[in-house]
Design an enzyme around this catalytic site. Structure first.
Site, PDB file in Angstrom:
ATOM      1  N   LEU A  78      41.543  25.823  39.483  1.00  0.00           N
ATOM      2  CA  LEU A  78      40.080  25.958  39.390  1.00  0.00           C
ATOM      3  C   LEU A  78      39.440  26.118  40.767  1.00  0.00           C
ATOM      4  O   LEU A  78      38.629  25.302  41.190  1.00  0.00           O
ATOM      5  CB  LEU A  78      39.468  24.779  38.624  1.00  0.00           C
ATOM      6  CG  LEU A  78      39.976  24.619  37.192  1.00  0.00           C
ATOM      7  CD1 LEU A  78      39.390  23.365  36.546  1.00  0.00           C
ATOM      8  CD2 LEU A  78      39.630  25.852  36.340  1.00  0.00           C
ATOM      9  N   THR A 113      48.752  30.273  48.479  1.00  0.00           N
ATOM     10  CA  THR A 113      48.803  30.471  47.023  1.00  0.00           C
ATOM     11  C   THR A 113      49.699  31.646  46.648  1.00  0.00           C
ATOM     12  O   THR A 113      50.591  31.516  45.811  1.00  0.00           O
ATOM     13  CB  THR A 113      47.383  30.682  46.467  1.00  0.00           C
ATOM     14  OG1 THR A 113      46.706  29.425  46.511  1.00  0.00           O
ATOM     15  CG2 THR A 113      47.411  31.178  45.033  1.00  0.00           C
ATOM     16  N   THR A 127      49.535  44.014  42.236  1.00  0.00           N
ATOM     17  CA  THR A 127      48.490  45.019  42.473  1.00  0.00           C
ATOM     18  C   THR A 127      49.070  46.292  43.085  1.00  0.00           C
ATOM     19  O   THR A 127      50.111  46.245  43.751  1.00  0.00           O
ATOM     20  CB  THR A 127      47.438  44.414  43.439  1.00  0.00           C
ATOM     21  OG1 THR A 127      46.627  45.452  43.964  1.00  0.00           O
ATOM     22  CG2 THR A 127      48.084  43.723  44.633  1.00  0.00           C
ATOM     23  N   ASP A 128      48.373  47.386  42.897  1.00  0.00           N
ATOM     24  CA  ASP A 128      48.798  48.638  43.554  1.00  0.00           C
ATOM     25  C   ASP A 128      48.494  48.627  45.053  1.00  0.00           C
ATOM     26  O   ASP A 128      48.947  49.507  45.784  1.00  0.00           O
ATOM     27  CB  ASP A 128      48.142  49.854  42.876  1.00  0.00           C
ATOM     28  CG  ASP A 128      46.621  49.877  42.989  1.00  0.00           C
ATOM     29  OD1 ASP A 128      46.019  48.885  43.470  1.00  0.00           O
ATOM     30  OD2 ASP A 128      46.010  50.886  42.582  1.00  0.00           O
ATOM     31  N   GLU A 129      47.742  47.604  45.520  1.00  0.00           N
ATOM     32  CA  GLU A 129      47.361  47.586  46.943  1.00  0.00           C
ATOM     33  C   GLU A 129      48.556  47.340  47.854  1.00  0.00           C
ATOM     34  O   GLU A 129      48.482  47.594  49.053  1.00  0.00           O
ATOM     35  CB  GLU A 129      46.263  46.538  47.180  1.00  0.00           C
ATOM     36  CG  GLU A 129      45.054  46.809  46.314  1.00  0.00           C
ATOM     37  CD  GLU A 129      43.823  45.983  46.654  1.00  0.00           C
ATOM     38  OE1 GLU A 129      43.686  45.533  47.792  1.00  0.00           O
ATOM     39  OE2 GLU A 129      42.987  45.809  45.737  1.00  0.00           O
ATOM     40  N   TYR A 134      45.304  40.135  51.996  1.00  0.00           N
ATOM     41  CA  TYR A 134      45.515  40.024  50.547  1.00  0.00           C
ATOM     42  C   TYR A 134      46.733  40.828  50.117  1.00  0.00           C
ATOM     43  O   TYR A 134      47.651  40.305  49.488  1.00  0.00           O
ATOM     44  CB  TYR A 134      44.268  40.501  49.780  1.00  0.00           C
ATOM     45  CG  TYR A 134      44.526  40.737  48.304  1.00  0.00           C
ATOM     46  CD1 TYR A 134      44.885  39.684  47.465  1.00  0.00           C
ATOM     47  CD2 TYR A 134      44.426  42.015  47.745  1.00  0.00           C
ATOM     48  CE1 TYR A 134      45.149  39.906  46.109  1.00  0.00           C
ATOM     49  CE2 TYR A 134      44.681  42.244  46.405  1.00  0.00           C
ATOM     50  CZ  TYR A 134      45.039  41.187  45.594  1.00  0.00           C
ATOM     51  OH  TYR A 134      45.299  41.402  44.248  1.00  0.00           O
ATOM     52  N   LYS A 167      50.389  39.628  48.557  1.00  0.00           N
ATOM     53  CA  LYS A 167      50.896  40.063  47.235  1.00  0.00           C
ATOM     54  C   LYS A 167      52.224  40.805  47.403  1.00  0.00           C
ATOM     55  O   LYS A 167      53.143  40.642  46.599  1.00  0.00           O
ATOM     56  CB  LYS A 167      49.871  40.954  46.520  1.00  0.00           C
ATOM     57  CG  LYS A 167      48.605  40.250  46.079  1.00  0.00           C
ATOM     58  CD  LYS A 167      48.831  39.173  45.028  1.00  0.00           C
ATOM     59  CE  LYS A 167      49.252  39.703  43.682  1.00  0.00           C
ATOM     60  NZ  LYS A 167      49.308  38.624  42.656  1.00  0.00           N
ATOM     61  N   ASN A 205      42.647  48.685  40.220  1.00  0.00           N
ATOM     62  CA  ASN A 205      41.440  47.846  40.128  1.00  0.00           C
ATOM     63  C   ASN A 205      40.993  47.647  38.684  1.00  0.00           C
ATOM     64  O   ASN A 205      40.792  48.629  37.960  1.00  0.00           O
ATOM     65  CB  ASN A 205      40.284  48.497  40.893  1.00  0.00           C
ATOM     66  CG  ASN A 205      40.454  48.395  42.389  1.00  0.00           C
ATOM     67  OD1 ASN A 205      41.422  48.899  42.958  1.00  0.00           O
ATOM     68  ND2 ASN A 205      39.507  47.734  43.038  1.00  0.00           N
ATOM     69  N   LYS A 254      33.391  40.975  43.146  1.00  0.00           N
ATOM     70  CA  LYS A 254      34.108  42.247  43.080  1.00  0.00           C
ATOM     71  C   LYS A 254      33.112  43.350  42.735  1.00  0.00           C
ATOM     72  O   LYS A 254      32.053  43.084  42.140  1.00  0.00           O
ATOM     73  CB  LYS A 254      35.220  42.181  42.032  1.00  0.00           C
ATOM     74  CG  LYS A 254      36.207  41.030  42.238  1.00  0.00           C
ATOM     75  CD  LYS A 254      37.263  41.344  43.267  1.00  0.00           C
ATOM     76  CE  LYS A 254      38.071  40.120  43.673  1.00  0.00           C
ATOM     77  NZ  LYS A 254      38.797  39.461  42.608  1.00  0.00           N
TER      78      LYS A 254
END
Ligand code: NAD
Ligand code: TYD
Length: 351
Positions: A33, A98, A131-133, A156, A160, A185, A195
């Protein structure tokens, strides 16, 4: 099934879809949270017999180990992450904690709990949602695919990418049945309004200025969240262990095109004069290291698993705008965190 990060945007949409569809599966939602997660998102399943919330951090080995002991999970769908690029620029280390350490902790506890003799039987699945990033930034031509070399450029995407590598390393080294999906996205109901899409809708509703980075020429590939959740369900049911699946909307727009589109639909929904909200757009200083273009080739998931997005941009954006207009109470509660009091009054106080 252990679902991590189920109180966030995509995780909650996934649980709201899956819990009613699979009444014999117990869904345990582990979420710490952060600002991005809230239990109002899960109100429709809160009292379902096959849904259970656990407040905790995925990097906490004891919590994760005890959950494995208590529930003997056979499937993990791992959403939990710090997910916002701008925050990763400001404060990168929580992304390492994380996204990297948390993912490695889950992998290691899954390995400790699961019987290696059954790794190839289809009994277990660790699905890592990515993600595709991770593939970096495209020039004007071409698409990312499952074989594109990794080239992350923001804290970020680096975190990932690192998590994806760990997931695959646990697959290669220990035989853990890992699947990675790399998605473009997302937008839709319950997305935190930092976002782009919810930010534009919410600011337009309030007639606030809408900041667009640089010249608004960066390009993203947009996918309605329900379509992503359907892809995840399809991959869980029919995808093969060890595989990677690229998921995307094949709906690429420059940021300015997208923002104008969203604003025009908001104007329509609110009976404002056509084009009125476009005046709210303001070009501001660019994001540092701003990736120019993302675009995912989804032919593998289409061909092998028969998935395709069901919503076009018009349907998805109209549904999203309608949701934000109908849920101003949610918006206020997630922004001032009063959802916590709401939750205690609704649920905890009665039990
Ligand atoms: P989100 O930020 O809305 O939600 C993240 C959730 O994870 C929140 O509920 C938060 O409380 C929880 N969380 C954060 N740190 C945690 C920790 N240490 N322990 C336990 N829970 C923790 O994110 P989202 O947009 O729903 O994204 C979900 C996943 O999908 C992420 O892994 C993200 O990288 C990936 N993804 C997102 C998009 C997108 O457009 N949003 C696209 C592709 C992939
Ligand atoms: P965002 O929703 O943060 O997703 P991501 O960075 O993961 O793609 O941003 C989408 C695009 O919109 C990205 O090119 C940055 C841009 N953007 C703005 O121009 N203004 C904003 O206020 C935000 C949040 C994003």
């Amino acid at each position: 099934m252990l679902v991590t990060g189920g109180a966030g945007f995509i995780g909650s949409n996934f649980l709201l879809r899956m819990a009613p569809r699979y009444p014999k599966v117990l869904f345990v939602n582990l979420d710490s949270l952060t600002y991005a997660g809230n239990l109002m998102n899960l109100a429709p399943v809160e009292k379902a017999e096959n849904y259970f919330f656990v407040h905790g951090d995925i990097s906490d080995r004891n919590i994760v180990r005890n959950l494995f002991r208590e529930y003997a999970f056979s499937t993990i769908v791992h959403f939990a992450a710090e997910s916002h690029v701008d925050r990763s620029v400001q404060s990168p280390l929580s992304f390492v904690e994380t996204n990297v350490l948390g993912t490695a902790t889950l992998l290691e506890e899954a390995r400790a709990a699961w019987n290696p003799d059954e790794f190839e039987t289809g009994r277990y699945r660790f699905h890592h949602v990515s993600t595709d990033e991770v593939y970096g930034s495209l020039g004007p031509e071409g698409l990312f695919s499952e074989t594109t070399p990794y080239d992350p450029r923001s804290p970020y995407s680096a975190s990932k990418a690192s998590a994806d590598h760990f997931a695959r390393a646990w697959g290669q080294t220990y035989g853990l049945p890992v699947v990675v999906s790399n998605c473009s996205n997302n937008y839709g109901p319950r997305q935190f309004p930092e976002k782009l899409v919810p930010l534009v809708i919410v600011r337009a509703m309030k007639e606030n200025e809408i900041p667009i980075y640089g010249k608004g020429e960066n390009i993203r590939d947009w996918l309605f969240v329900a379509d992503h959740c359907e892809a995840l369900e399809t991959i869980l049911l029919s995808g093969a262990d060890g595989e990677t699946y690229g998921v995307g909307g094949e709906t690429c727009r420059t940021n300015l095109e997208l923002v104008h589109f969203v604003l025009d639909r908001v104007d329509r929904a609110l009976n404002r004069p056509e084009g009125a909200s476009r005046a709210l757009v303001s070009l501001v200083k660019d994001r540092p290291g701003h990736d120019y273009r993302y675009a995912m080739d989804t032919s593998k998931v289409r061909r092998e698993l028969g998935w395709r997005p069901r919503h076009d941009l018009l349907q998805g954006i109209d549904a999203t705008i309608a949701w934000y207009l109908e849920n101003e109470e949610w918006l206020k509660a997630v922004l001032d965190e009063s959802w916590r009091r709401w939750y205690n009054e609704q649920y905890v106080a009665r039990t």
